[in-house]
Design an enzyme around this catalytic site. Sequence first.
Site, PDB file in Angstrom:
ATOM      1  N   ARG A 104      -3.159 -10.582   4.747  1.00 26.45           N
ATOM      2  CA  ARG A 104      -3.581 -10.540   3.342  1.00 26.45           C
ATOM      3  C   ARG A 104      -2.448  -9.918   2.532  1.00 26.45           C
ATOM      4  NH1 ARG A 104      -6.188  -6.990  -0.217  1.00 26.45           N
ATOM      5  NH2 ARG A 104      -7.649  -8.008  -1.649  1.00 26.45           N
TER       6      ARG A 104
ATOM      7  N   LYS B 153       0.819  -1.212   0.000  1.00 28.42           N
ATOM      8  CA  LYS B 153       0.000   0.000   0.000  1.00 28.42           C
ATOM      9  C   LYS B 153       0.853   1.261   0.000  1.00 28.42           C
ATOM     10  CE  LYS B 153      -4.359  -1.916   1.426  1.00 28.42           C
ATOM     11  NZ  LYS B 153      -5.475  -1.937   2.388  1.00 28.42           N
TER      12      LYS B 153
END
Length: 338
Positions: free
Chosen positions: A314, A279
């Site tokens: 994840r 991210k």
Amino acid sequence: MRRYFRPIVQNDPARPSDALPIAGGWAWFTRAEELSRDGPPRIIPAHSIPFEERAALTAPRPAVAGLTMDRPRIMGILNVTPDSFSDGGRFDRPEAALAQGRALAVASDILDIGGESTRPGAAEVPLTDEIARTAPVIEALRAAGLTCPISIDTRKAPVAEAALAAGAGLVNDVSGFDFDPALAGLVARAGVPVCVMHAQGTPETMQADPRYDNVLLDIYDALAERIARAQAAGIPRSHIVVDPGIGFGKTVGHNLALLRGLSLFHGLGCPILLGASRKSFIGMVSGEEDAARRAPGSIAVALAAMAQGVQILRVHDAAETRQALRVDLALKGVDSHG
């Protein structure tokens, strides 16, 4: 004055006899940080935490999709979209998605398949497109003999229904039932586990100007409300996983505060899922602009989360993350197999 209790987590093999387990797992604690909205934090002994709150922090978590939560689990990300922030377009063709899914499954405990990008600024995908992207891939993976749990990453009940019919067994809703209220009822009727995530706003607007009074406590309360909503819809707490939603309506500072305080969320009494892989905050902290080159930073976050007892990670780089987890757990004297 409401009080919150954040375990100060440890992983050392020399575990004191009075240490309490984190969610029945590999980590433990003897002290906690007592937090409130009205006063400064203070450090207290773990056994001073009130019984109900202490039980929520320490009780073993039920299995999720047949996977025990007594060791970290890897959820491999398979984006069958043309526009995901990290790997958009690489796996949107059926044959490419099938090959990537089978490869990911080697190092993953769960596959998470999504057909709608929820990156900042992304527009909503029509139902028919999202179903056409996801359900056939799930069906093909099952037809190819894949047996590991498959999660459908969607905000929409019709997409989840098609995915469950195709062979998925878990729903991952980044909106925490805010986007489509019908999704909670579908999950309840299907009897499958669900991950409810926190997001402030929608992908189109969430990064415009996110604000919190106290990001850690605000998101804790928001997830508690989502759990209550899920239970009211008929979903048992034993089927609920929570995700603080890194990057979904959060600044870099918000994300770092959440990651430092992750152990607080064990107080919700549910397994924790963390999705921080590749991210933008990792790029901002590390200086790496290319999302595909953020595996080292992503693994650093995964190891830090695992050290706080987070059960499901994840990730895009499943094989690399699994190798790092196994070595790290071996150094801590924890068996990562089984």
